[in-house]
Design an enzyme around this catalytic site. Sequence first.
Site, PDB file in Angstrom:
ATOM      1  N   ARG A 177      11.227  17.439 -31.795  1.00  0.00           N
ATOM      2  CA  ARG A 177      11.759  17.281 -30.442  1.00  0.00           C
ATOM      3  C   ARG A 177      10.669  16.968 -29.416  1.00  0.00           C
ATOM      4  O   ARG A 177      10.776  17.327 -28.243  1.00  0.00           O
ATOM      5  CB  ARG A 177      12.532  18.541 -30.014  1.00  0.00           C
ATOM      6  CG  ARG A 177      13.686  18.905 -30.925  1.00  0.00           C
ATOM      7  CD  ARG A 177      14.762  17.832 -30.994  1.00  0.00           C
ATOM      8  NE  ARG A 177      15.767  18.175 -31.967  1.00  0.00           N
ATOM      9  CZ  ARG A 177      15.746  17.789 -33.249  1.00  0.00           C
ATOM     10  NH1 ARG A 177      14.767  17.011 -33.691  1.00  0.00           N
ATOM     11  NH2 ARG A 177      16.695  18.158 -34.076  1.00  0.00           N
ATOM     12  N   SER A 227      21.835  21.616 -28.136  1.00  0.00           N
ATOM     13  CA  SER A 227      21.119  22.866 -28.407  1.00  0.00           C
ATOM     14  C   SER A 227      20.298  23.271 -27.188  1.00  0.00           C
ATOM     15  O   SER A 227      19.585  22.453 -26.607  1.00  0.00           O
ATOM     16  CB  SER A 227      20.194  22.704 -29.607  1.00  0.00           C
ATOM     17  OG  SER A 227      20.929  22.442 -30.784  1.00  0.00           O
ATOM     18  N   GLU A 297      14.936  23.706 -25.191  1.00  0.00           N
ATOM     19  CA  GLU A 297      14.970  22.322 -25.660  1.00  0.00           C
ATOM     20  C   GLU A 297      15.320  21.367 -24.527  1.00  0.00           C
ATOM     21  O   GLU A 297      14.896  20.216 -24.521  1.00  0.00           O
ATOM     22  CB  GLU A 297      15.968  22.167 -26.809  1.00  0.00           C
ATOM     23  CG  GLU A 297      16.021  20.772 -27.378  1.00  0.00           C
ATOM     24  CD  GLU A 297      16.771  20.674 -28.687  1.00  0.00           C
ATOM     25  OE1 GLU A 297      17.232  19.562 -29.022  1.00  0.00           O
ATOM     26  OE2 GLU A 297      16.903  21.693 -29.397  1.00  0.00           O
TER      27      GLU A 297
END
Length: 301
Positions: A177, A227, A297
């Site tokens: 990520r 998420s 995130e």
Amino acid sequence: MDGRSLARDLAASGFRGRMETDGSLAPLTTWKIGGPVDLLATPSDRDDVRVALLWARARGVPWRVLGNGSNLLIRDSGVRGLVLRSKRALDEIRFDGCSVEVGAGASFPALAHEAANRGLGGIEFGAGIPGTVGGAIVMNAGWHEHEIRGVLEAVETLDPHGVTRVIEREACAMDYRQSRFRASGEFILGARLRLLSDSRAAVRARIAEYAEHRRATQPTELPSCGSVFLKPAGDFAGRLIEAAELKGARIGDIEVSPKHANFFVNHGSATASQTLELVERVERTVAERFGVQLVREFELW
């Protein structure tokens, strides 16, 4: 300058795209949360992007790039300066065998489905990620063991000085990520991907399989950012949140989903301040119970 003044000045600099002033950004995010922006501009083409970036640099106007608004929380006070919208712009897709040249504003799900129609795999997971290709590259978007860096060959960018560069995958610093583009100040124009030849039926079957798994395990019926937290080493954020007995925890209209604890869902009128309060409560409780510091995130504007 206020939004209208910014818009007049940007237009006078040669920007030809669509501009909106002082409008809410909430409808343009998947969480449906957030305040207004001074100036929202959708470039008509790559030249417009260059005009906007050079104008912002010359005027000292802060700027950000908005794709489909996933993995993003916008404060209730909104965003000052310029937001450049890549969705509905820079959305070209050109296939050449297993290679595809794709604009940053192209829909990642649409690209995955078009590739499937051509018997090309490798991005089936993207059919369930509600973002643009540019956003997917910035975040190195993925699902389970699949990530976009697995098919990425090169990224074309424009820097604030108006210089275009082609950056090969090895220089993109992609990790879980993460990529160089989260903090580099570069505007992603597009990318070149290398896909895998397969049968249309096989690729479509995998897309259907992944979609069914998502429907069964994620709260796809309500707005969320995706998420909320990254996966901790050797564990899962959702498991820790559930073990902390926080499934169903709610502040106002924002709730830790009873279906998947790493998704926080908006029941209709959640605010950013309520969302951050719930995020902080979850972070604090998990740290106290298990000694794990969860890492967000999503981006916060």
